[in-house]
Design a protein around this motif. Structure first.
Motif, PDB file in Angstrom:
ATOM      1  N   SER A  59      -6.788  38.348  38.474  1.00 53.21           N
ATOM      2  CA  SER A  59      -6.306  38.924  39.737  1.00 53.21           C
ATOM      3  C   SER A  59      -5.332  40.061  39.486  1.00 53.21           C
ATOM      4  N   CYS A  60      -4.390  39.850  38.570  1.00 53.63           N
ATOM      5  CA  CYS A  60      -3.407  40.894  38.274  1.00 53.63           C
ATOM      6  C   CYS A  60      -4.078  42.134  37.704  1.00 53.63           C
ATOM      7  N   GLY A  61      -5.049  41.938  36.807  1.00 52.56           N
ATOM      8  CA  GLY A  61      -5.753  43.080  36.232  1.00 52.56           C
ATOM      9  C   GLY A  61      -6.481  43.890  37.282  1.00 52.56           C
ATOM     10  N   GLU A  62      -7.158  43.199  38.192  1.00 50.94           N
ATOM     11  CA  GLU A  62      -7.904  43.896  39.242  1.00 50.94           C
ATOM     12  C   GLU A  62      -6.968  44.600  40.218  1.00 50.94           C
ATOM     13  N   MET A  63      -5.831  43.945  40.561  1.00 53.92           N
ATOM     14  CA  MET A  63      -4.917  44.557  41.526  1.00 53.92           C
ATOM     15  C   MET A  63      -4.222  45.783  40.952  1.00 53.92           C
ATOM     16  N   PHE A  64      -3.746  45.714  39.712  1.00 51.54           N
ATOM     17  CA  PHE A  64      -3.045  46.875  39.160  1.00 51.54           C
ATOM     18  C   PHE A  64      -4.005  48.010  38.823  1.00 51.54           C
ATOM     19  N   THR A  65      -5.256  47.690  38.594  1.00 51.17           N
ATOM     20  CA  THR A  65      -6.263  48.748  38.469  1.00 51.17           C
ATOM     21  C   THR A  65      -6.419  49.470  39.804  1.00 51.17           C
ATOM     22  N   GLN A  66      -6.316  48.702  40.904  1.00 54.51           N
ATOM     23  CA  GLN A  66      -6.407  49.296  42.241  1.00 54.51           C
ATOM     24  C   GLN A  66      -5.140  50.069  42.588  1.00 54.51           C
ATOM     25  N   LEU A  67      -3.965  49.514  42.202  1.00 52.08           N
ATOM     26  CA  LEU A  67      -2.694  50.180  42.501  1.00 52.08           C
ATOM     27  C   LEU A  67      -2.550  51.492  41.727  1.00 52.08           C
ATOM     28  N   CYS A  68      -3.087  51.536  40.524  1.00 54.51           N
ATOM     29  CA  CYS A  68      -2.955  52.713  39.653  1.00 54.51           C
ATOM     30  C   CYS A  68      -4.345  53.190  39.234  1.00 54.51           C
ATOM     31  N   PRO A  69      -5.091  53.790  40.162  1.00 55.39           N
ATOM     32  CA  PRO A  69      -6.482  54.162  39.862  1.00 55.39           C
ATOM     33  C   PRO A  69      -6.620  55.161  38.718  1.00 55.39           C
ATOM     34  N   LYS A  70      -5.572  55.944  38.462  1.00 56.11           N
ATOM     35  CA  LYS A  70      -5.625  56.916  37.366  1.00 56.11           C
ATOM     36  C   LYS A  70      -4.895  56.406  36.128  1.00 56.11           C
ATOM     37  N   GLY A  71      -4.488  55.134  36.168  1.00 48.13           N
ATOM     38  CA  GLY A  71      -3.748  54.558  35.057  1.00 48.13           C
ATOM     39  C   GLY A  71      -4.643  53.807  34.093  1.00 48.13           C
ATOM     40  N   PRO A  72      -4.095  52.773  33.450  1.00 47.28           N
ATOM     41  CA  PRO A  72      -4.871  51.994  32.476  1.00 47.28           C
ATOM     42  C   PRO A  72      -6.101  51.346  33.113  1.00 47.28           C
ATOM     43  N   TYR A 112      -8.965  48.188  33.597  1.00 47.61           N
ATOM     44  CA  TYR A 112      -8.824  46.735  33.792  1.00 47.61           C
ATOM     45  C   TYR A 112      -8.605  46.033  32.455  1.00 47.61           C
ATOM     46  N   ARG A 113      -9.376  46.403  31.458  1.00 42.44           N
ATOM     47  CA  ARG A 113      -9.263  45.770  30.138  1.00 42.44           C
ATOM     48  C   ARG A 113      -7.866  45.957  29.550  1.00 42.44           C
ATOM     49  N   GLN A 114      -7.303  47.162  29.693  1.00 44.50           N
ATOM     50  CA  GLN A 114      -5.972  47.430  29.159  1.00 44.50           C
ATOM     51  C   GLN A 114      -4.895  46.639  29.900  1.00 44.50           C
ATOM     52  N   TRP A 115      -5.028  46.541  31.229  1.00 43.24           N
ATOM     53  CA  TRP A 115      -4.064  45.744  31.999  1.00 43.24           C
ATOM     54  C   TRP A 115      -4.099  44.286  31.559  1.00 43.24           C
ATOM     55  N   VAL A 116      -5.301  43.743  31.413  1.00 35.38           N
ATOM     56  CA  VAL A 116      -5.455  42.336  31.052  1.00 35.38           C
ATOM     57  C   VAL A 116      -4.854  42.054  29.670  1.00 35.38           C
ATOM     58  N   VAL A 117      -5.116  42.934  28.713  1.00 34.62           N
ATOM     59  CA  VAL A 117      -4.548  42.752  27.373  1.00 34.62           C
ATOM     60  C   VAL A 117      -3.026  42.843  27.426  1.00 34.62           C
ATOM     61  N   GLY A 118      -2.493  43.823  28.171  1.00 35.78           N
ATOM     62  CA  GLY A 118      -1.048  43.983  28.284  1.00 35.78           C
ATOM     63  C   GLY A 118      -0.376  42.792  28.949  1.00 35.78           C
ATOM     64  N   PHE A 119      -0.971  42.304  30.046  1.00 34.70           N
ATOM     65  CA  PHE A 119      -0.401  41.145  30.735  1.00 34.70           C
ATOM     66  C   PHE A 119      -0.455  39.887  29.864  1.00 34.70           C
ATOM     67  N   SER A 120      -1.519  39.734  29.108  1.00 35.92           N
ATOM     68  CA  SER A 120      -1.626  38.572  28.221  1.00 35.92           C
ATOM     69  C   SER A 120      -0.541  38.608  27.151  1.00 35.92           C
ATOM     70  N   LEU A 121      -0.291  39.778  26.583  1.00 35.65           N
ATOM     71  CA  LEU A 121       0.738  39.920  25.557  1.00 35.65           C
ATOM     72  C   LEU A 121       2.138  39.661  26.133  1.00 35.65           C
ATOM     73  N   LEU A 122       2.420  40.234  27.311  1.00 33.33           N
ATOM     74  CA  LEU A 122       3.724  40.020  27.941  1.00 33.33           C
ATOM     75  C   LEU A 122       3.921  38.554  28.300  1.00 33.33           C
ATOM     76  N   SER A 123       2.894  37.920  28.838  1.00 29.50           N
ATOM     77  CA  SER A 123       2.976  36.500  29.199  1.00 29.50           C
ATOM     78  C   SER A 123       3.227  35.639  27.966  1.00 29.50           C
TER      79      SER A 123
END
Length: 455
Positions: free
Chosen positions: A307-320, A322-333
């Protein structure tokens, strides 16, 4: 065009929703609440069900009935800037800052730490366990198209069978009667309201807004694409998932209260669960409990990361991506999980005291929007006054040392001017006042309606 899911599909989506909701806090908090409430468990359980089941069900219904594709679209009725702020804060709270790390730390604290012969080994073991846990979460989250199968058809049924073994055994052969167990002080006079606030710890009301993207996507993949049909099927699936949660909450509360007839009050719900499992199954109980907790937390962590990966991909369409968000969130968690369960809970409590009132009012406004033509002024006044009041609950719940003691005492003393502030409900009167002001403006002036979102 397909308009309704079959019974099997509805149960599968409901199982998915239950699997996403029912994680770390859903296991440990009702058991500990039962231990603390004792003979007053029913009042506490009802309060817990309101925030742990009722509000989440309304959140799922609001998302479906408002035809919103997710939280960002729904909260834009307050304002675009507020929608971005609230959505980001909510997803970070139920995501990498608190809820996801809590999944790993709860699994370790309840399922692994009690089995360690050398307590000193816990320091490095939590790093190893968290690494393996988030490696599994990342593997599932990188395949979001299969989440219905993994969570709805595999992980959730395995979890239910494992949990059912303990719960059914405890209910058939109770440790003792809870009727003579003296409630702890907090549950003696206001058991309902204490249970109501304990329901905050499940994080299910904010999660109901966040999981909407996952559920709506799953329903679309099953062939239902018309907005009204998606809404109806979302509500039906949500009713099944939330009813199942409610049954399990009550059962966990009862067996927690029953355990106090023989055993003293535990430090937390994880310790209580371990005690109960060992009472019935001896050494094997620790293994069963480890399986229950790990499955519960794994499936929820997968849903949250997705859910977080999909939402932040939507919030930042020109940013990272989905795959990058998911990897980053997993590392931070992973890094936050190594801080330990008690630390995560202590820092999450004030944030939840701030977020929950805003989530509740947004859900209720979305459900009642047709009564005032979705006039933005009603949203703004209700949300604005709720936010101001919720800040005082936030300051009151902050762990000692984060603010100068004198400043924190001054802020709390201002909050005490609000009715019901002492029981954690100081936001209710400001929210009602904001709603009334918004309605009066709606009646007295031409409405500035926000059209219902499409699709």
């Amino acid at each position: 065009m397909k308009k309704n899911l079959s019974l099997t599909e509805t149960l599968t989506v409901g199982s998915l929703l239950f699997g996403l909701f029912f994680g770390a806090g859903n296991l440990i908090f009702p058991v500990f609440m039962g231990q603390s409430a004792g003979s007053n468990l029913w009042g506490a359980a009802i309060g817990f069900l309101v925030t742990g089941v009722g509000i989440p069900l309304l959140g799922v219904a609001a998302l479906g009935m408002s035809h919103s594709s997710g939280l960002l679209e729904m909260s834009r009725r307050v304002g675009r800037r507020y929608a971005t702020f609230f959505t980001a804060l909510l997803y970070l709270t139920i995501g990498p800052f608190f809820a996801i790390p809590r999944c790993a730390s709860t699994s370790f604290s309840v399922g692994i730490r009690p089995a360690l012969k050398d307590p000193a080994a816990g320091g490095w073991m939590i790093w190893l366990f968290s690494l393996l846990f988030f490696a599994a979460v990342l593997w599932f989250a990188l395949r979001p198209g299969n989440i219905l199968t993994w969570v709805g058809k595999i992980l959730t049924p395995l979890f239910l069978v494992s949990l059912g073994l303990v719960v059914v055994t405890a209910l058939i052969s109770p440790i003792g009667s809870f009727r003579d167990v003296t409630p702890q002080t907090a549950y003696q006079g206001h058991a309902f309201f204490k249970g109501f606030l304990e329901g905050y710890n499940t994080m299910d009301a904010p999660a109901s807004l966040a999981f909407g993207i996952v559920v709506v996507s799953a329903i679309r993949r099953l062939g239902v694409t018309e907005p009204a049909a998606i809404a109806a099927n979302t509500v039906r699936s949500g009713l099944f998932g939330c009813t199942l949660m409610g049954i399990i909450y009550v059962a966990l509360t009862v067996i927690g209260a029953q355990s106090r007839a023989v055993y003293p009050l535990c430090a937390d719900g994880g310790e209580a669960l371990h005690l109960i499992a060992q009472h019935y199954f001896g050494g094997v109980g620790a293994v069963i409990l480890a399986v229950i907790v790990t499955l519960a937390c794994l499936k929820t962590a997968v849903g949250l990361i997705t859910s977080c990966g999909e939402m932040f991909t939507q919030l930042c369409p020109k940013g990272p991506s989905y795959r990058q968000w998911v990897v980053g969130f997993s590392l931070l968690s992973f890094l936050i999980a190594t801080m330990g369960l008690s630390t995560i809970i202590s820092y999450s409590t004030p944030v939840l005291m701030f977020l929950y009132p805003l989530s509740i009012t947004l859900i209720l406004l979305a459900l009642a929007g047709r009564l005032f033509d979705n006039d933005r002024r009603v949203y703004v006044w209700t949300t604005g006054l709720t936010l101001a009041a919720a800040l005082f609950d936030f300051f009151k719940a902050l762990p000692a040392g984060l603010l100068p003691e004198t400043l924190q005492e001054q802020l709390v003393s201002v909050g005490e001017l609000l009715p019901f502030f002492g029981i954690g409900m100081g936001w209710i009167c400001p929210a009602l006042a904001g709603f009334v002001i918004g309605l009066l403006l709606h009646k007295c002036r031409p409405p500035k309606a926000v059209p219902a979102p499409e699709g």
